[in-house]
Write a protein that holds these residues in place. Sequence first.
Motif, short mmCIF file in Angstrom:
data_model
loop_
_atom_site.label_atom_id
_atom_site.label_comp_id
_atom_site.label_asym_id
_atom_site.label_seq_id
_atom_site.Cartn_x
_atom_site.Cartn_y
_atom_site.Cartn_z
N GLY A 127 -9.46 -1.04 6.17
CA GLY A 127 -9.86 -1.69 4.76
C GLY A 127 -11.19 -1.00 4.58
N SER A 128 -11.47 -1.61 3.54
CA SER A 128 -12.75 -1.21 2.53
C SER A 128 -13.34 -2.20 1.67
N VAL A 129 -14.53 -2.12 1.72
CA VAL A 129 -15.49 -3.09 0.68
C VAL A 129 -14.90 -2.97 -0.68
N ILE A 131 -11.64 -2.53 -1.66
CA ILE A 131 -10.38 -3.20 -2.12
C ILE A 131 -10.86 -4.34 -2.98
N GLY A 135 -11.87 -7.02 -0.64
CA GLY A 135 -13.09 -6.11 -0.26
C GLY A 135 -14.37 -7.04 0.07
#
Length: 296
Positions: A127-129, A131, A135
Amino acid sequence: MKRVETTGPQGRMEAALLSETEIRHRSMAEEDPNGNEHGAAARSAAPRWGPQHAGARQLAELYSPGKRLQEWICVILCFSLFFLNFAFLLINFSTVHIFRIIFGIVAGMVMADFASGMVHWGADTWGSVDIPVIGKAFIRPFREHHIDPTAITRHDFIETNGDNCMITILPLAHMAYKFLTYTPEALLEAYPWECFVFALAVFVTMTNQIHKWSHSYFGLPRWVTFLQNCHLVLPRKHHRIHHVSPHETYYCITTGWLNYPLHCLGFWRRMEWLIEKVTGHRPRSDDMAWTKKTDS
Protein backbone atom coordinates in the motif's frame (compact mmCIF):
# COMPACT_ATOMS: atom_id res chain seq x y z
CA MET A 1 21.40 6.62 13.05
CA LYS A 2 22.48 5.15 9.75
CA ARG A 3 20.05 2.60 8.35
CA VAL A 4 21.70 -0.84 8.31
CA GLU A 5 20.43 -3.61 6.06
CA THR A 6 20.30 -7.10 7.46
CA THR A 7 20.75 -9.09 4.29
CA GLY A 8 23.54 -11.62 4.34
CA PRO A 9 24.39 -15.30 4.16
CA GLN A 10 21.44 -16.07 6.42
CA GLY A 11 19.04 -14.30 4.05
CA ARG A 12 16.71 -11.41 4.77
CA MET A 13 15.50 -12.86 8.08
CA GLU A 14 18.84 -12.30 9.78
CA ALA A 15 17.52 -9.63 12.18
CA ALA A 16 15.94 -12.21 14.46
CA LEU A 17 19.29 -13.99 14.77
CA LEU A 18 21.23 -10.92 15.95
CA SER A 19 22.51 -10.68 19.50
CA GLU A 20 21.00 -8.13 21.87
CA THR A 21 24.06 -5.90 21.45
CA GLU A 22 23.81 -6.04 17.66
CA ILE A 23 20.09 -5.24 17.77
CA ARG A 24 20.75 -2.20 19.94
CA HIS A 25 23.51 -1.07 17.58
CA ARG A 26 21.45 -1.45 14.41
CA SER A 27 18.17 0.06 15.66
CA MET A 28 17.44 3.60 16.78
CA ALA A 29 18.57 4.59 20.30
CA GLU A 30 15.08 4.95 21.73
CA GLU A 31 16.27 5.33 25.32
CA ASP A 32 17.49 8.87 24.53
CA PRO A 33 14.60 11.21 25.48
CA ASN A 34 15.99 14.08 23.40
CA GLY A 35 14.69 13.18 19.96
CA ASN A 36 16.51 9.83 19.85
CA GLU A 37 19.64 11.51 18.54
CA HIS A 38 23.11 11.23 20.03
CA GLY A 39 26.75 11.27 19.06
CA ALA A 40 27.61 11.76 15.39
CA ALA A 41 23.95 11.48 14.33
CA ALA A 42 23.03 14.50 16.47
CA ARG A 43 25.79 16.61 14.91
CA SER A 44 25.13 15.55 11.32
CA ALA A 45 23.30 17.84 8.89
CA ALA A 46 22.20 14.86 6.79
CA PRO A 47 18.65 13.43 7.05
CA ARG A 48 18.40 11.06 9.99
CA TRP A 49 15.77 8.99 11.76
CA GLY A 50 13.62 10.66 14.36
CA PRO A 51 11.26 13.65 14.50
CA GLN A 52 13.66 15.83 12.48
CA HIS A 53 13.56 13.52 9.45
CA ALA A 54 11.81 15.22 6.50
CA GLY A 55 9.56 12.24 5.88
CA ALA A 56 8.54 12.07 9.54
CA ARG A 57 7.56 15.74 9.53
CA GLN A 58 5.53 15.40 6.33
CA LEU A 59 3.69 12.35 7.62
CA ALA A 60 2.91 13.96 10.99
CA GLU A 61 1.34 16.94 9.19
CA LEU A 62 -1.17 14.63 7.47
CA TYR A 63 -2.98 13.97 10.78
CA SER A 64 -6.29 15.82 10.26
CA PRO A 65 -9.16 17.15 12.43
CA GLY A 66 -11.51 14.71 10.67
CA LYS A 67 -9.27 11.81 11.65
CA ARG A 68 -9.21 13.09 15.23
CA LEU A 69 -13.03 13.18 15.35
CA GLN A 70 -13.27 9.61 14.03
CA GLU A 71 -10.88 8.46 16.77
CA TRP A 72 -12.83 10.19 19.55
CA ILE A 73 -16.14 8.63 18.44
CA CYS A 74 -14.59 5.16 18.19
CA VAL A 75 -12.95 5.35 21.63
CA ILE A 76 -16.19 6.45 23.32
CA LEU A 77 -18.31 3.77 21.63
CA CYS A 78 -15.75 1.02 22.17
CA PHE A 79 -15.16 1.61 25.88
CA SER A 80 -18.88 2.03 26.55
CA LEU A 81 -19.43 -1.42 25.03
CA PHE A 82 -16.49 -2.82 27.02
CA PHE A 83 -17.97 -1.75 30.34
CA LEU A 84 -21.41 -3.04 29.35
CA ASN A 85 -20.14 -6.45 28.23
CA PHE A 86 -17.84 -6.82 31.24
CA ALA A 87 -20.86 -6.27 33.49
CA PHE A 88 -22.79 -8.92 31.55
CA LEU A 89 -19.90 -11.38 31.91
CA LEU A 90 -19.74 -10.82 35.68
CA ILE A 91 -23.51 -11.22 36.09
CA ASN A 92 -23.58 -14.44 34.07
CA PHE A 93 -20.34 -15.97 35.37
CA SER A 94 -20.40 -19.69 36.19
CA THR A 95 -17.68 -22.24 36.87
CA VAL A 96 -19.51 -24.93 34.89
CA HIS A 97 -17.24 -24.47 31.87
CA ILE A 98 -14.22 -23.07 33.72
CA PHE A 99 -11.58 -24.89 31.62
CA ARG A 100 -13.23 -23.85 28.38
CA ILE A 101 -13.37 -20.30 29.71
CA ILE A 102 -9.63 -20.29 30.48
CA PHE A 103 -8.88 -21.81 27.08
CA GLY A 104 -11.07 -19.18 25.40
CA ILE A 105 -9.24 -16.32 27.12
CA VAL A 106 -5.79 -17.64 26.17
CA ALA A 107 -6.97 -18.38 22.62
CA GLY A 108 -8.27 -14.81 22.38
CA MET A 109 -4.85 -13.46 23.37
CA VAL A 110 -3.11 -15.67 20.78
CA MET A 111 -5.58 -14.71 18.06
CA ALA A 112 -5.13 -11.01 18.88
CA ASP A 113 -1.36 -11.42 18.56
CA PHE A 114 -1.73 -13.10 15.17
CA ALA A 115 -4.20 -10.44 14.00
CA SER A 116 -1.79 -7.70 15.06
CA GLY A 117 0.94 -9.36 13.02
CA MET A 118 -1.23 -9.64 9.92
CA VAL A 119 -2.35 -6.00 10.08
CA HIS A 120 1.15 -4.76 10.92
CA TRP A 121 2.76 -6.80 8.15
CA GLY A 122 0.12 -5.75 5.60
CA ALA A 123 0.38 -2.03 6.37
CA ASP A 124 4.19 -2.07 6.65
CA THR A 125 4.73 -4.05 3.47
CA TRP A 126 2.02 -3.04 1.00
CA GLY A 127 0.00 0.00 0.00
CA SER A 128 0.78 3.69 -0.09
CA VAL A 129 -0.05 6.87 1.78
CA ASP A 130 -1.52 8.12 -1.52
CA ILE A 131 -4.33 5.52 -1.55
CA PRO A 132 -7.65 7.41 -1.17
CA VAL A 133 -9.11 7.44 2.37
CA ILE A 134 -7.14 4.55 3.90
CA GLY A 135 -3.72 5.86 2.86
CA LYS A 136 -3.62 8.98 5.05
CA ALA A 137 -5.95 7.55 7.69
CA PHE A 138 -4.40 4.13 8.31
CA ILE A 139 -1.16 3.56 6.35
CA ARG A 140 0.37 6.94 7.28
CA PRO A 141 1.06 6.01 10.95
CA PHE A 142 3.00 2.91 9.89
CA ARG A 143 5.24 4.92 7.56
CA GLU A 144 5.85 7.55 10.24
CA HIS A 145 6.65 4.88 12.81
CA HIS A 146 9.61 3.44 10.91
CA ILE A 147 11.17 6.86 10.41
CA ASP A 148 10.37 8.14 13.90
CA PRO A 149 9.69 5.08 16.13
CA THR A 150 9.06 7.10 19.28
CA ALA A 151 6.49 9.40 17.66
CA ILE A 152 3.92 6.99 19.08
CA THR A 153 5.10 7.85 22.60
CA ARG A 154 4.15 11.47 21.95
CA HIS A 155 0.62 10.53 20.85
CA ASP A 156 -2.14 10.84 23.44
CA PHE A 157 -4.57 8.03 24.32
CA ILE A 158 -7.07 8.95 21.60
CA GLU A 159 -4.60 9.08 18.71
CA THR A 160 -2.87 5.93 19.93
CA ASN A 161 -5.99 3.78 20.29
CA GLY A 162 -8.70 5.27 18.07
CA ASP A 163 -8.24 2.99 15.07
CA ASN A 164 -8.09 -0.21 17.11
CA CYS A 165 -11.25 0.82 18.97
CA MET A 166 -13.02 1.14 15.62
CA ILE A 167 -12.16 -2.49 14.76
CA THR A 168 -13.82 -3.96 17.86
CA ILE A 169 -17.05 -1.91 17.98
CA LEU A 170 -19.15 -4.31 15.87
CA PRO A 171 -18.06 -7.55 17.64
CA LEU A 172 -18.67 -5.92 21.03
CA ALA A 173 -22.08 -4.62 19.91
CA HIS A 174 -23.04 -8.11 18.71
CA MET A 175 -21.86 -9.57 22.02
CA ALA A 176 -24.05 -7.12 23.96
CA TYR A 177 -27.01 -7.97 21.74
CA LYS A 178 -26.64 -11.67 22.57
CA PHE A 179 -26.48 -10.99 26.31
CA LEU A 180 -29.71 -8.97 26.02
CA THR A 181 -31.63 -11.49 23.89
CA TYR A 182 -30.37 -15.02 24.65
CA THR A 183 -32.07 -17.28 27.18
CA PRO A 184 -30.11 -18.13 30.37
CA GLU A 185 -29.53 -21.67 29.05
CA ALA A 186 -28.16 -20.38 25.73
CA LEU A 187 -25.93 -17.89 27.54
CA LEU A 188 -24.49 -20.62 29.76
CA GLU A 189 -23.54 -22.68 26.72
CA ALA A 190 -22.17 -19.68 24.80
CA TYR A 191 -20.28 -18.20 27.78
CA PRO A 192 -16.80 -19.66 26.93
CA TRP A 193 -17.12 -18.34 23.38
CA GLU A 194 -18.06 -14.89 24.68
CA CYS A 195 -14.98 -14.98 26.93
CA PHE A 196 -12.89 -15.70 23.83
CA VAL A 197 -14.52 -12.80 21.95
CA PHE A 198 -14.08 -10.45 24.91
CA ALA A 199 -10.40 -11.36 25.43
CA LEU A 200 -9.79 -11.00 21.69
CA ALA A 201 -11.49 -7.60 21.67
CA VAL A 202 -9.57 -6.39 24.75
CA PHE A 203 -6.18 -7.31 23.35
CA VAL A 204 -6.97 -6.07 19.83
CA THR A 205 -8.15 -2.76 21.27
CA MET A 206 -5.08 -2.44 23.49
CA THR A 207 -2.54 -3.53 20.86
CA ASN A 208 -1.44 -0.01 19.94
CA GLN A 209 -1.21 0.97 23.61
CA ILE A 210 0.92 -2.11 24.26
CA HIS A 211 2.99 -1.18 21.22
CA LYS A 212 3.42 2.34 22.61
CA TRP A 213 4.65 0.89 25.91
CA SER A 214 7.23 -1.18 24.03
CA HIS A 215 8.75 2.10 22.81
CA SER A 216 8.53 3.87 26.19
CA TYR A 217 11.74 3.76 28.21
CA PHE A 218 10.73 6.38 30.78
CA GLY A 219 7.86 6.71 33.20
CA LEU A 220 6.10 3.39 32.65
CA PRO A 221 3.99 2.19 35.61
CA ARG A 222 5.48 -0.77 37.46
CA TRP A 223 2.55 -2.99 36.57
CA VAL A 224 3.26 -2.41 32.85
CA THR A 225 6.93 -3.32 33.18
CA PHE A 226 5.87 -6.36 35.22
CA LEU A 227 3.59 -7.51 32.38
CA GLN A 228 6.40 -6.88 29.88
CA ASN A 229 8.90 -8.85 31.98
CA CYS A 230 6.42 -11.74 32.20
CA HIS A 231 5.88 -11.49 28.41
CA LEU A 232 2.13 -11.12 28.92
CA VAL A 233 2.38 -8.01 26.74
CA LEU A 234 5.01 -7.11 24.15
CA PRO A 235 8.44 -6.59 25.83
CA ARG A 236 10.65 -3.69 24.77
CA LYS A 237 13.73 -5.79 23.93
CA HIS A 238 11.63 -8.27 21.98
CA HIS A 239 10.02 -5.60 19.76
CA ARG A 240 13.35 -3.96 19.03
CA ILE A 241 14.14 -6.85 16.67
CA HIS A 242 11.44 -5.53 14.32
CA HIS A 243 13.10 -2.12 14.22
CA VAL A 244 16.30 -3.41 12.70
CA SER A 245 16.12 -2.17 9.10
CA PRO A 246 14.41 -3.10 6.82
CA HIS A 247 11.66 -3.98 9.35
CA GLU A 248 10.78 -7.35 7.86
CA THR A 249 10.20 -9.71 10.78
CA TYR A 250 8.61 -9.92 14.28
CA TYR A 251 5.38 -8.16 13.23
CA CYS A 252 3.18 -9.42 16.10
CA ILE A 253 2.89 -6.56 18.59
CA THR A 254 0.27 -7.60 21.15
CA THR A 255 2.04 -10.26 23.21
CA GLY A 256 4.74 -11.15 20.67
CA TRP A 257 4.21 -14.86 21.41
CA LEU A 258 3.87 -15.81 17.75
CA ASN A 259 6.88 -13.91 16.41
CA TYR A 260 9.46 -16.65 16.83
CA PRO A 261 7.34 -19.55 15.48
CA LEU A 262 6.16 -17.50 12.48
CA HIS A 263 9.75 -16.43 11.86
CA CYS A 264 10.97 -20.04 11.94
CA LEU A 265 8.23 -21.05 9.50
CA GLY A 266 9.21 -18.24 7.11
CA PHE A 267 5.55 -17.22 7.15
CA TRP A 268 5.97 -13.56 6.17
CA ARG A 269 8.57 -14.21 3.47
CA ARG A 270 6.37 -16.89 1.88
CA MET A 271 3.39 -14.54 1.90
CA GLU A 272 5.46 -11.78 0.32
CA TRP A 273 6.83 -14.12 -2.34
CA LEU A 274 3.30 -15.21 -3.26
CA ILE A 275 1.87 -11.69 -3.44
CA GLU A 276 4.84 -10.35 -5.42
CA LYS A 277 4.53 -13.30 -7.81
CA VAL A 278 0.83 -12.65 -8.38
CA THR A 279 0.77 -8.83 -8.42
CA GLY A 280 4.31 -7.83 -9.38
CA HIS A 281 4.44 -5.35 -6.47
CA ARG A 282 7.64 -5.32 -4.42
CA PRO A 283 7.26 -5.47 -0.62
CA ARG A 284 8.09 -2.35 1.40
CA SER A 285 8.71 -0.17 -1.68
CA ASP A 286 6.58 2.72 -0.34
CA ASP A 287 8.08 2.34 3.13
CA MET A 288 11.61 2.61 1.71
CA ALA A 289 10.63 5.65 -0.39
CA TRP A 290 9.54 7.57 2.72
CA THR A 291 12.82 6.88 4.50
CA LYS A 292 14.63 8.63 1.64
CA LYS A 293 12.57 11.84 1.85
CA THR A 294 14.50 15.10 2.15
CA ASP A 295 13.54 18.75 2.53
CA SER A 296 14.70 19.59 -1.00
